[in-house]
Design a protein around this motif. Structure first.
Motif, mmCIF file in Angstrom:
data_model
loop_
_atom_site.group_PDB
_atom_site.id
_atom_site.type_symbol
_atom_site.label_atom_id
_atom_site.label_comp_id
_atom_site.label_asym_id
_atom_site.label_seq_id
_atom_site.Cartn_x
_atom_site.Cartn_y
_atom_site.Cartn_z
ATOM 1 N N SER A 3 66.712 72.189 45.763
ATOM 2 C CA SER A 3 67.483 71.017 46.189
ATOM 3 C C SER A 3 66.709 69.715 46.009
ATOM 4 O O SER A 3 67.303 68.644 46.008
ATOM 5 C CB SER A 3 67.907 71.176 47.658
ATOM 6 N N ARG A 4 65.387 69.798 45.865
ATOM 7 C CA ARG A 4 64.577 68.586 45.636
ATOM 8 C C ARG A 4 64.319 68.486 44.136
ATOM 9 O O ARG A 4 63.394 69.110 43.610
ATOM 10 C CB ARG A 4 63.272 68.663 46.432
ATOM 11 N N LEU A 5 65.151 67.713 43.461
ATOM 12 C CA LEU A 5 65.173 67.719 42.006
ATOM 13 C C LEU A 5 64.875 66.345 41.440
ATOM 14 O O LEU A 5 65.126 65.316 42.075
ATOM 15 C CB LEU A 5 66.552 68.194 41.521
ATOM 16 N N ARG A 6 64.375 66.340 40.209
ATOM 17 C CA ARG A 6 64.107 65.092 39.500
ATOM 18 C C ARG A 6 64.545 65.239 38.049
ATOM 19 O O ARG A 6 64.762 66.351 37.558
ATOM 20 C CB ARG A 6 62.617 64.756 39.552
ATOM 21 N N GLY A 7 64.641 64.112 37.387
ATOM 22 C CA GLY A 7 64.903 64.102 35.948
ATOM 23 C C GLY A 7 66.250 64.695 35.580
ATOM 24 O O GLY A 7 67.268 64.453 36.236
ATOM 25 N N GLU A 8 66.248 65.524 34.527
ATOM 26 C CA GLU A 8 67.494 66.064 33.987
ATOM 27 C C GLU A 8 68.238 66.928 34.997
ATOM 28 O O GLU A 8 69.461 66.867 35.116
ATOM 29 C CB GLU A 8 67.190 66.892 32.728
ATOM 30 N N ARG A 9 67.499 67.737 35.767
ATOM 31 C CA ARG A 9 68.141 68.611 36.733
ATOM 32 C C ARG A 9 68.821 67.817 37.850
ATOM 33 O O ARG A 9 69.888 68.198 38.335
ATOM 34 C CB ARG A 9 67.101 69.581 37.312
ATOM 35 N N ALA A 10 68.229 66.694 38.248
ATOM 36 C CA ALA A 10 68.871 65.824 39.235
ATOM 37 C C ALA A 10 70.158 65.227 38.667
ATOM 38 O O ALA A 10 71.152 65.054 39.383
ATOM 39 C CB ALA A 10 67.916 64.711 39.660
ATOM 40 N N ARG A 11 70.157 64.937 37.365
ATOM 41 C CA ARG A 11 71.368 64.397 36.738
ATOM 42 C C ARG A 11 72.468 65.455 36.687
ATOM 43 O O ARG A 11 73.655 65.138 36.791
ATOM 44 C CB ARG A 11 71.045 63.862 35.340
ATOM 45 N N TRP A 12 72.091 66.740 36.504
ATOM 46 C CA TRP A 12 73.094 67.811 36.545
ATOM 47 C C TRP A 12 73.774 67.849 37.907
ATOM 48 O O TRP A 12 74.997 67.971 38.008
ATOM 49 C CB TRP A 12 72.436 69.167 36.268
ATOM 50 N N VAL A 13 72.983 67.769 38.979
ATOM 51 C CA VAL A 13 73.546 67.801 40.336
ATOM 52 C C VAL A 13 74.437 66.584 40.565
ATOM 53 O O VAL A 13 75.517 66.685 41.166
ATOM 54 C CB VAL A 13 72.420 67.878 41.392
ATOM 55 N N GLU A 14 74.007 65.435 40.078
ATOM 56 C CA GLU A 14 74.813 64.224 40.231
ATOM 57 C C GLU A 14 76.141 64.366 39.485
ATOM 58 O O GLU A 14 77.196 63.925 39.966
ATOM 59 C CB GLU A 14 74.041 63.014 39.704
ATOM 60 N N MET A 15 76.084 64.999 38.305
ATOM 61 C CA MET A 15 77.312 65.249 37.548
ATOM 62 C C MET A 15 78.248 66.146 38.353
ATOM 63 O O MET A 15 79.462 65.891 38.443
ATOM 64 C CB MET A 15 76.968 65.912 36.213
ATOM 65 N N ALA A 16 77.704 67.209 38.978
ATOM 66 C CA ALA A 16 78.522 68.103 39.793
ATOM 67 C C ALA A 16 79.099 67.366 40.995
ATOM 68 O O ALA A 16 80.276 67.555 41.358
ATOM 69 C CB ALA A 16 77.692 69.306 40.245
ATOM 70 N N ARG A 17 78.299 66.507 41.630
ATOM 71 C CA ARG A 17 78.769 65.761 42.794
ATOM 72 C C ARG A 17 79.900 64.800 42.406
ATOM 73 O O ARG A 17 80.912 64.682 43.119
ATOM 74 C CB ARG A 17 77.607 64.987 43.417
ATOM 75 N N ASN A 18 79.741 64.111 41.277
ATOM 76 C CA ASN A 18 80.787 63.198 40.819
ATOM 77 C C ASN A 18 82.091 63.948 40.542
ATOM 78 O O ASN A 18 83.179 63.467 40.871
ATOM 79 C CB ASN A 18 80.338 62.456 39.560
ATOM 80 N N ASN A 19 81.961 65.116 39.925
ATOM 81 C CA ASN A 19 83.152 65.915 39.643
ATOM 82 C C ASN A 19 83.810 66.404 40.925
ATOM 83 O O ASN A 19 85.044 66.462 41.023
ATOM 84 C CB ASN A 19 82.787 67.104 38.754
ATOM 85 N N ALA A 20 82.991 66.766 41.923
ATOM 86 C CA ALA A 20 83.533 67.223 43.207
ATOM 87 C C ALA A 20 84.306 66.093 43.888
ATOM 88 O O ALA A 20 85.406 66.308 44.428
ATOM 89 C CB ALA A 20 82.407 67.722 44.104
ATOM 90 N N GLU A 21 83.745 64.888 43.874
ATOM 91 C CA GLU A 21 84.419 63.749 44.504
ATOM 92 C C GLU A 21 85.731 63.423 43.793
ATOM 93 O O GLU A 21 86.746 63.140 44.437
ATOM 94 C CB GLU A 21 83.485 62.535 44.496
ATOM 95 N N HIS A 22 85.698 63.472 42.461
ATOM 96 C CA HIS A 22 86.913 63.176 41.693
ATOM 97 C C HIS A 22 87.986 64.236 41.952
ATOM 98 O O HIS A 22 89.165 63.907 42.169
ATOM 99 C CB HIS A 22 86.573 63.116 40.202
ATOM 100 N N ALA A 23 87.590 65.516 41.940
ATOM 101 C CA ALA A 23 88.552 66.599 42.169
ATOM 102 C C ALA A 23 89.133 66.536 43.569
ATOM 103 O O ALA A 23 90.331 66.775 43.774
ATOM 104 C CB ALA A 23 87.879 67.952 41.933
#
Length: 613
Positions: free
Chosen positions: A349-369
């Motif tokens: 859960s403590r992520l940086r770089g590309e992996r943090a961007r993956w989580v942010e992508m998932a969070r954005n999709n969750a909010e939109h859905a």
């Protein structure tokens, strides 16, 4: 008159409660399960419900109904987690966060035949061959299989079709298969295609391209420009796919990315599947009973229910799961998931770089859905309220069931029952009924049989009664529904027939109400009519799909299969001897009895079955 029950004595209960790990189950006065929870320290966790503090409305409502608490002590927190998961799935408590969609994921399966086949697969992965995935949906698998056909000419036909070919099919003509069924490709060449397909599915696109480049250059050096051109086109297609699918510099990454969004008492969990550095797509979940829960609580409940399947290995667990929130029980959950997977599983859960961007992508999709879901839910609630007003009901309907009949000229009649509540379709309560022993094409008899079977089960204590029973049809179908409800003494259900208008156009439907004198016609823009149309159309879709499946199955089935004593070997012997079913039907009893293994009595049964008149 029985005396009222005394309130739950939490102080007396907590005095004797252990501080060891375990699971607690809360019950109401009627003995119904309210909530199942786990704890590292049972005394501390259960005490928190009765301590003064700012509890959520949901927790306050739960505590107010508690009449009895049962406890199961476990050795470790991990054991408590597993037990909690099993109890939640079995008991479906009213106040627990519950997953509505718990189906297995589809895979791409590579068989272990001499000339292997790539195919769609869903279910337990106990068979031979290799499985690639999981994919978030059946469409994702079919798109991938379609892409594979363009890149690698590996067969996708089933074994029955494959083994009965005398010439190459259309897939060979359009260069999507190499024709192993009729010997148009050597075993070595075909295995090369299979190996490249496996490398592609494993995310090793660059290695495949490098190998194809070497082969293209070798073919060009030998002046075999036609073969070199084939390799060139294959390389170009692979590069285009790589550009579209590549996710990050870590081409071997295998992980799931999970994020949660909450708003207005609802929640959405978004799961992205990363395999071999490629994004295979995402799947959206809307947990029930999520009001008042914080994202970490939702995430913990989701992880245990989603990955801890009843059968180990049934639900794939990747080597790493990237989380949008840190969890209090993260270590215990990782340990249990590792045991289930048979290897180490990391929760990060403590992520940086590309992996943090993956989580942010998932969070954005969750909010939109979730925003789209809430808009749709609000729209649906408005339709239910409009239906209450249009039908002059005292209360808003909580459950609507709709029945429809489908057949082709009376053949293989199927009735469907679909269910809607204020959250939309309740697909777990959908039912289909195969209609038998009626005059072909008699829709009234078919409706009577389907409704009788449905409401007889209700009288036996199975399922819930609907507030509104929609019937796709007019006055005749509504009368059938009334007869069934009267025969079974079922009361309190409003029956509404949905009849097509004079021009049979959408928006001109007439509602035939039970007890109503004249059909009710709602304006085309009415939200109540839109809800009725939505439910009716879903019942029609479900019925016609079932009918087509039943009809196709019947037409694939030989009439010889229903004859007692005539097994597969004897059927094959008959068909080989006579050259087909038509010739078997023309044969007499004496001719049939001449076939090896067919007695005179069996020959007579075969003849009678093929000549029912």
């Amino acid at each position: 008159m029985s005396a009222p029950l005394s309130p739950f004595d939490s102080k007396a209960f907590l005095k004797s409660l252990t501080a060891r790990p375990g699971v607690y189950r809360m019950y109401d006065a009627a003995g119904e399960i309210l909530y199942v929870g786990k704890a590292r320290n049972l005394k501390k966790r259960v005490s928190s419900y009765f301590a003064r503090g700012d509890h959520s409305v949901k927790t306050q409502a739960l505590v107010a109904q508690i009449q009895h608490i049962e406890v199961t002590v476990t050795h470790t927190e991990g054991e408590a987690l597993l037990l909690e998961n099993n109890l939640i799935k079995a008991l479906q408590p009213r106040y627990n966060i519950l997953l509505r969609d718990d189906k297995g994921y589809p895979y791409i399966h590579l068989s272990d035949d001499e000339f292997p086949r790539l195919s769609f697969y869903r279910g337990k992965r106990g068979g031979r061959g290799r499985y690639f995935g999981p994919y978030p949906s059946s469409n994702a698998v079919r798109e991938s299989l379609n892409l594979m056909q363009k890149l690698f000419p590996v067969r996708q036909c089933d074994n029955t079709f494959y083994s009965n070919r005398s010439r190459a099919c259309l897939q060979y003509q359009i260069k999507r298969c190499s024709g192993p069924c009729v010997g148009l490709v050597t075993a070595e060449r075909y295995q090369e295609h299979v190996r490249h397909a496996v490398m592609f599915l494993e995310g090793k696109n660059s290695e495949v391209i490098d190998e194809l480049v070497r082969r293209m250059e070798a073919a060009a050096a030998e002046l075999d420009f036609e073969t070199a051109a084939v390799y060139r086109d294959q390389i170009a297609n692979l590069r285009r796919v790589q550009e579209r699918q590549y996710v990050s510099g870590n081409a071997g990454a295998d992980c799931d990315v999970i994020a949660v969004a909450t708003a207005a008492g609802a929640a959405c969990v978004q799961v992205f599947f990363i395999r071999g550095g490629h994004n295979l797509g995402n799947k959206t979940f809307y947990p029930r009973n999520a009001a008042g829960a914080d994202p970490a609580e939702l995430l913990g409940a989701f992880l245990s229910q989603h990955y801890l399947a009843d059968t180990p290995g049934e639900r794939p667990i990747p080597p790493e799961i990237l989380l949008g929130q840190s969890l209090e029980e993260e270590d215990a959950l990782a340990e249990v998931l590792s045991q289930q997977a048979g290897r180490r599983v990391l929760l990060s859960s403590r992520l940086r770089g590309e992996r943090a961007r993956w989580v942010e992508m998932a969070r954005n999709n969750a909010e939109h859905a979730l925003a789209a879901h809430l808009a749709s839910k609000a729209n649906l609630m408005g339709r239910f309220e409009a239906l209450q007003e249009a039908l002059h009901l005292e209360a808003m309907p909580q459950r609507i069931e709709c029945f429809d009949i489908s057949h082709t000229m009376g053949e293989r009649t199927v009735a469907s029952c679909v269910v809607f509540d204020s959250e939309g379709p309740v697909k777990s309560d959908y039912r289909r009924y195969n209609i038998e022993d009626i005059t072909p094409g008699d829709d009234y008899a078919a409706m009577h049989q389907a409704l009788t079977r449905r409401f007889r089960r209700l009288q036996e204590g199975e399922g819930r009664a609907p507030d509104i029973l929609l019937i796709d049809g007019g006055l005749g179908q509504v009368q059938q529904a009334h007869e069934v409800l009267e025969e079974l003494a079922v009361a309190g259900i409003l029956v509404v027939g949905v009849a097509k208008g004079p021009t049979r156009k959408a928006g001109l439907e007439q509602l035939v109400l039970s007890g109503g004198e004249a059909p009710t016609i709602l304006p085309p823009e009415s939200p109540a009519l839109h809800l009725i149309q939505q439910v009716r159309d879903e019942a029609h879709r479900f019925a016609i799909t079932g009918h087509r499946q039943r009809r196709a199955k019947a037409r694939r089935t030989s009439s010889l299969e229903d004859i007692p004593g005539l097994g597969p070997k004897r059927r094959q012997q008959l068909l080989r001897q006579f050259g087909g079913l038509q010739e078997v039907a023309r044969a007499g009893v004496e001719d049939l009895a001449k076939v090896h293994g067919i007695s005179r009595q069996l020959a007579q049964r075969i003849y009678d079955a093929l000549h029912p008149e």
